[in-house]
Each structure stands twice: as structure tokens, then as C-alpha cells.
Design a protein around this motif. Structure first.
Motif, PDB file in Angstrom:
ATOM      1  N   UNK A 194     -21.342  -9.261 -34.369  1.00 28.44           N
ATOM      2  CA  UNK A 194     -22.455  -8.312 -35.007  1.00 28.44           C
ATOM      3  C   UNK A 194     -23.082  -7.363 -34.283  1.00 28.44           C
ATOM      4  N   UNK A 195     -23.395  -8.165 -33.128  1.00 36.85           N
ATOM      5  CA  UNK A 195     -24.340  -7.311 -31.972  1.00 36.85           C
ATOM      6  C   UNK A 195     -23.484  -6.067 -31.558  1.00 36.85           C
ATOM      7  N   UNK A 196     -22.199  -6.085 -31.294  1.00 34.75           N
ATOM      8  CA  UNK A 196     -21.587  -5.088 -30.781  1.00 34.75           C
ATOM      9  C   UNK A 196     -21.455  -4.118 -31.964  1.00 34.75           C
ATOM     10  N   UNK A 197     -21.157  -4.434 -32.927  1.00 41.67           N
ATOM     11  CA  UNK A 197     -21.147  -3.356 -34.321  1.00 41.67           C
ATOM     12  C   UNK A 197     -22.189  -2.707 -34.597  1.00 41.67           C
ATOM     13  N   UNK A 198     -23.264  -3.424 -34.505  1.00 38.04           N
ATOM     14  CA  UNK A 198     -24.808  -2.978 -34.756  1.00 38.04           C
ATOM     15  C   UNK A 198     -25.086  -1.891 -33.559  1.00 38.04           C
ATOM     16  N   UNK A 199     -24.778  -2.420 -32.473  1.00 34.76           N
ATOM     17  CA  UNK A 199     -25.254  -1.290 -31.356  1.00 34.76           C
ATOM     18  C   UNK A 199     -24.343  -0.202 -31.199  1.00 34.76           C
ATOM     19  N   UNK A 200     -23.108  -0.160 -31.708  1.00 32.81           N
ATOM     20  CA  UNK A 200     -22.341   0.948 -31.811  1.00 32.81           C
ATOM     21  C   UNK A 200     -22.743   1.814 -32.843  1.00 32.81           C
ATOM     22  N   UNK A 201     -23.633   1.091 -34.146  1.00 29.27           N
ATOM     23  CA  UNK A 201     -24.166   2.089 -35.404  1.00 29.27           C
ATOM     24  C   UNK A 201     -25.189   2.794 -34.818  1.00 29.27           C
ATOM     25  N   UNK A 202     -25.995   2.151 -33.932  1.00 30.97           N
ATOM     26  CA  UNK A 202     -27.277   2.765 -33.318  1.00 30.97           C
ATOM     27  C   UNK A 202     -27.135   3.649 -32.037  1.00 30.97           C
ATOM     28  N   UNK A 203     -25.841   3.615 -31.580  1.00 31.57           N
ATOM     29  CA  UNK A 203     -25.373   4.240 -30.254  1.00 31.57           C
ATOM     30  C   UNK A 203     -26.241   3.763 -29.167  1.00 31.57           C
ATOM     31  N   UNK A 204     -26.458   2.361 -29.083  1.00 33.58           N
ATOM     32  CA  UNK A 204     -27.112   1.838 -28.122  1.00 33.58           C
ATOM     33  C   UNK A 204     -26.265   1.171 -27.244  1.00 33.58           C
TER      34      UNK A 204
ATOM     35  N   UNK B 221     -24.730  -2.059 -24.932  1.00 34.41           N
ATOM     36  CA  UNK B 221     -24.968  -3.719 -24.792  1.00 34.41           C
ATOM     37  C   UNK B 221     -24.519  -4.129 -23.786  1.00 34.41           C
ATOM     38  N   UNK B 222     -25.284  -5.199 -23.287  1.00 37.35           N
ATOM     39  CA  UNK B 222     -24.782  -6.011 -22.058  1.00 37.35           C
ATOM     40  C   UNK B 222     -24.579  -7.247 -22.600  1.00 37.35           C
ATOM     41  N   UNK B 223     -23.461  -7.851 -22.512  1.00 35.77           N
ATOM     42  CA  UNK B 223     -23.275  -9.291 -22.746  1.00 35.77           C
ATOM     43  C   UNK B 223     -23.046  -9.991 -21.258  1.00 35.77           C
ATOM     44  N   UNK B 224     -24.254 -11.208 -21.181  1.00 34.78           N
ATOM     45  CA  UNK B 224     -24.371 -11.848 -19.777  1.00 34.78           C
ATOM     46  C   UNK B 224     -23.786 -13.121 -20.007  1.00 34.78           C
ATOM     47  N   UNK B 225     -22.800 -13.496 -19.117  1.00 39.85           N
ATOM     48  CA  UNK B 225     -22.220 -14.782 -19.354  1.00 39.85           C
ATOM     49  C   UNK B 225     -21.875 -15.177 -17.948  1.00 39.85           C
ATOM     50  N   UNK B 226     -21.650 -16.779 -18.110  1.00 39.24           N
ATOM     51  CA  UNK B 226     -21.234 -17.352 -16.731  1.00 39.24           C
ATOM     52  C   UNK B 226     -19.868 -17.149 -16.603  1.00 39.24           C
TER      53      UNK B 226
ATOM     54  N   UNK C 179     -15.439 -16.743 -19.246  1.00 37.19           N
ATOM     55  CA  UNK C 179     -14.874 -15.451 -18.924  1.00 37.19           C
ATOM     56  C   UNK C 179     -13.315 -15.660 -19.777  1.00 37.19           C
ATOM     57  N   UNK C 180     -12.387 -16.439 -19.807  1.00 37.92           N
ATOM     58  CA  UNK C 180     -11.333 -16.158 -20.342  1.00 37.92           C
ATOM     59  C   UNK C 180     -11.486 -16.036 -22.053  1.00 37.92           C
ATOM     60  N   UNK C 181     -12.635 -16.292 -22.547  1.00 38.39           N
ATOM     61  CA  UNK C 181     -12.561 -16.070 -24.054  1.00 38.39           C
ATOM     62  C   UNK C 181     -13.272 -14.888 -24.340  1.00 38.39           C
ATOM     63  N   UNK C 182     -13.540 -13.994 -23.652  1.00 34.06           N
ATOM     64  CA  UNK C 182     -14.243 -12.828 -23.807  1.00 34.06           C
ATOM     65  C   UNK C 182     -13.330 -11.631 -23.329  1.00 34.06           C
ATOM     66  N   UNK C 183     -12.186 -11.796 -23.249  1.00 38.00           N
ATOM     67  CA  UNK C 183     -11.316 -10.568 -23.130  1.00 38.00           C
ATOM     68  C   UNK C 183     -11.060  -9.707 -24.306  1.00 38.00           C
ATOM     69  N   UNK C 184     -11.268  -8.354 -24.280  1.00 38.82           N
ATOM     70  CA  UNK C 184     -11.106  -7.579 -25.469  1.00 38.82           C
ATOM     71  C   UNK C 184     -12.288  -7.483 -26.298  1.00 38.82           C
ATOM     72  N   UNK C 185     -13.364  -7.944 -26.062  1.00 36.98           N
ATOM     73  CA  UNK C 185     -14.593  -8.121 -26.715  1.00 36.98           C
ATOM     74  C   UNK C 185     -15.354  -6.561 -26.508  1.00 36.98           C
ATOM     75  N   UNK C 186     -16.021  -6.261 -27.343  1.00 34.75           N
ATOM     76  CA  UNK C 186     -16.787  -4.776 -27.257  1.00 34.75           C
ATOM     77  C   UNK C 186     -18.113  -5.146 -26.332  1.00 34.75           C
ATOM     78  N   UNK C 187     -18.690  -4.042 -26.104  1.00 30.45           N
ATOM     79  CA  UNK C 187     -19.858  -3.943 -25.112  1.00 30.45           C
ATOM     80  C   UNK C 187     -19.415  -4.294 -23.615  1.00 30.45           C
ATOM     81  N   UNK C 188     -20.406  -4.368 -22.650  1.00 27.62           N
ATOM     82  CA  UNK C 188     -20.315  -4.453 -21.425  1.00 27.62           C
ATOM     83  C   UNK C 188     -20.506  -5.849 -20.970  1.00 27.62           C
ATOM     84  N   UNK C 189     -19.372  -6.402 -20.270  1.00 21.89           N
ATOM     85  CA  UNK C 189     -19.600  -7.903 -20.025  1.00 21.89           C
ATOM     86  C   UNK C 189     -19.986  -7.783 -18.726  1.00 21.89           C
ATOM     87  N   UNK C 190     -20.980  -8.705 -18.308  1.00 23.95           N
ATOM     88  CA  UNK C 190     -21.137  -9.186 -16.884  1.00 23.95           C
ATOM     89  C   UNK C 190     -21.152 -10.314 -16.974  1.00 23.95           C
ATOM     90  N   UNK C 191     -20.414 -11.051 -15.816  1.00 31.25           N
ATOM     91  CA  UNK C 191     -20.423 -12.315 -15.516  1.00 31.25           C
ATOM     92  C   UNK C 191     -21.031 -12.765 -14.295  1.00 31.25           C
TER      93      UNK C 191
END
Length: 151
Positions: free
Chosen positions: A17-27, A29-34, A38-50
Motif C-alpha cells: 500500500x505504501x509503494x502504491x500510494x508513494x507512486x501516486x504522489x510521485x514520492x 520511498x525507502x524500505x529499511x529492513x534487517x 532480505x529473502x522475502x523482499x525481492x521484486x517489491x517496489x520502492x528502494x530497499x535498504x538492508x
């Protein structure tokens, strides 16, 4: 100044939902995770930082990079309180906006609950995340971001 969205992503149930709404507003988005996630985030939208799997690694990364008028999505009241002090807008995964005037009360309740757990008194835990929570989050994130349109 361009608003950026930072997401404390390890246990966030509204990432798509965050990725979709960020795209709507042309913002951006950084997803920060440990690295543990890492394995379950492949192919997700936004920029991922581990970051390192340490307890506060994602929080420290966010606090070192987030700036005034950015948006933080987190379930962590402590992280939200530190971000608010930097002039950041903070929203929970259920759509509640953290505010300067009420964050201390939330921190106090968190402290009291931790003390009760130390004594062996455990509550019911967090309530189940519902479709209504998801709708509230989407509505409130859009409302918050609409403040920045045209800026």
C-alpha cells in the motif's frame, strides 16, 4: 524540499500500500529492513535498504537519514518519538498519526507495560490487524501526503 517516505519495514503489514500510494504522489520511498528479511523482499517496489540484524540497526539508519518534513511509517513508538523531534511526520501501520502532544503518554504506557511484563503479567498482546486497519492506513497516508501536493 522534497518529501521522502521512510518505512521501518521488518514487520510492516502495509508495504504494498505504501509503494502504491508513494507512486501516486510521485514520492520516493525507502524500505529499511534487517538482512534477516532480505529473502522475502525481492521484486517489491520502492528502494530497499538492508542493515545489520541488530535490534536497533534499522532505527539508527532511519534516524541518521530522515529529515524535516519527511514521512516515517513505523510501529515503534520510541522511533516515532525521536523522529518527531526532528520535524518528521510519523504514522503507524494502522493509520494513526503520532503527534508531539501525545507521544509522551504513549511512551509512558509502553514503559508501564514493560514493567508489568517484568513482573510476569502479560496482556493479550496487540489486536489483530484487520482490513479496516488497512483502509484507515491508506486513507490517512493519502490525507497526510496531500498536504505536500503543489509544494
Amino acid at each position: 524540499m522534497t518529501t521522502t517516505i521512510y518505512v521501518d519495514a521488518d514487520a510492516c503489514p502495509v508495504k504494498s500500500e505504501i509503494a502504491l500510494i508513494a507512486k501516486e504522489f510521485e514520492l520516493h520511498v525507502y524500505f529499511i529492513a534487517s538482512y534477516d528479511h532480505i529473502s522475502n523482499q525481492e521484486g517489491k517496489s520502492g528502494e530497499w535498504i538492508f542493515v545489520d540484524p541488530g535490534k536497533d540497526s534499522a532505527d539508527m539508519y532511519i534516524l541518521n537519514h530522515i529529515k524535516r518534513e519527511d514521512v516515517l511509517i513505523t510501529q515503534d513508538i520510541g522511533l516515532a518519538s525521536l523522529a518527531l523531534a526532528k520535524g518528521v511526520y510519523a504514522l503507524s501501520h494502522r493509520g494513526s498519526e503520532y503527534k508531539e502532544e501525545s507521544i509522551q503518554t504513549a511512551l509512558d504506557f509502553r514503559y508501564l507495560a514493560a514493567k508489568e511484563r517484568e513482573r510476569g503479567h502479560y496482556g493479550k498482546g496487540p489486536k489483530r490487524f484487520t482490513s479496516q486497519d488497512r483502509c484507515n492506513f491508506e486513507k490517512n497516508l493519502r490525507r497526510l501526503l496531500s498536504k505536500f501536493e503543489g509544494v
